[in-house]
Write an enzyme that holds these catalytic residues in place. Sequence first.
Site, short mmCIF file in Angstrom:
data_model
loop_
_atom_site.label_atom_id
_atom_site.label_comp_id
_atom_site.label_asym_id
_atom_site.label_seq_id
_atom_site.Cartn_x
_atom_site.Cartn_y
_atom_site.Cartn_z
N LYS A 1 0.82 -1.20 0.00
CA LYS A 1 0.00 0.00 0.00
C LYS A 1 0.86 1.26 0.00
O LYS A 1 0.62 2.20 -0.78
CB LYS A 1 -0.93 0.00 1.21
CG LYS A 1 -1.86 1.21 1.26
CD LYS A 1 -2.89 1.06 2.37
CE LYS A 1 -2.26 1.19 3.73
NZ LYS A 1 -3.25 1.15 4.83
N ASP B 1 -6.73 1.37 1.02
CA ASP B 1 -6.78 1.48 2.47
C ASP B 1 -8.19 1.14 2.95
O ASP B 1 -9.03 0.67 2.18
CB ASP B 1 -6.34 2.87 2.92
CG ASP B 1 -7.33 3.96 2.53
OD1 ASP B 1 -8.30 3.68 1.77
OD2 ASP B 1 -7.14 5.10 2.97
#
Length: 214
Positions: free
Chosen positions: A124, A142
Amino acid sequence: MVAQLPYVTLQKVFARFAEAEPEPKGELEHLNAFTLLVAVALSAQATDVGVNKATRALFQIADTPEKMLALGEEALIDHIKTIGLFRNKAKNVIKLSRLLIDNFGGEVPSSRAALTSLPGVGRKTANVVLSMWFHHPAQAVDTHIFRVGNRTGICPGRDEITVERAIEDNVPVEYQRHAHHWLILHGRYICTARSPKCGICPIADWCLYPEKTA
């Protein structure tokens, strides 16, 4: 899990996002690729607002890997001690600074594999850096994007990787570069976890969420 919205609907959804915010921006403050990488690494389990407060003074004195190493771990802790998991994060920032110097000539690399080889940098974090700094259509999923994707049908999936793949596979290519930011801002300010603001949602016409609020 809701169904995947069809391509023609996704075109309308993202056209609406683009009309409202043609050039969406991330909210983490940074000066260059290195400070962006550090800010994103620090933001895990922390808010962007909290990270920004902690890094404004830090980045004025340590905006390169060399300066960060010179600052040292204990001084770094003093700057970021208001952020969750600050001790472990400080260790990782010092380690990644050393590796950037030793393995990448002091520069932030522009590949996901290279970025994720650094301490404290997961997929991420790497995708955020690739998207924001290198303008690569990487999708950093997220909790906001995971919620929005599954609630609306834009990019449903059982985990972050499948949601990421759903964006890449289904969102029209002309919207891929900014998809991450449109979705995260939508989840942060409109499609919130507890009380989604469906009444002012710009894409409510196409959203598949069965429990829309008034």
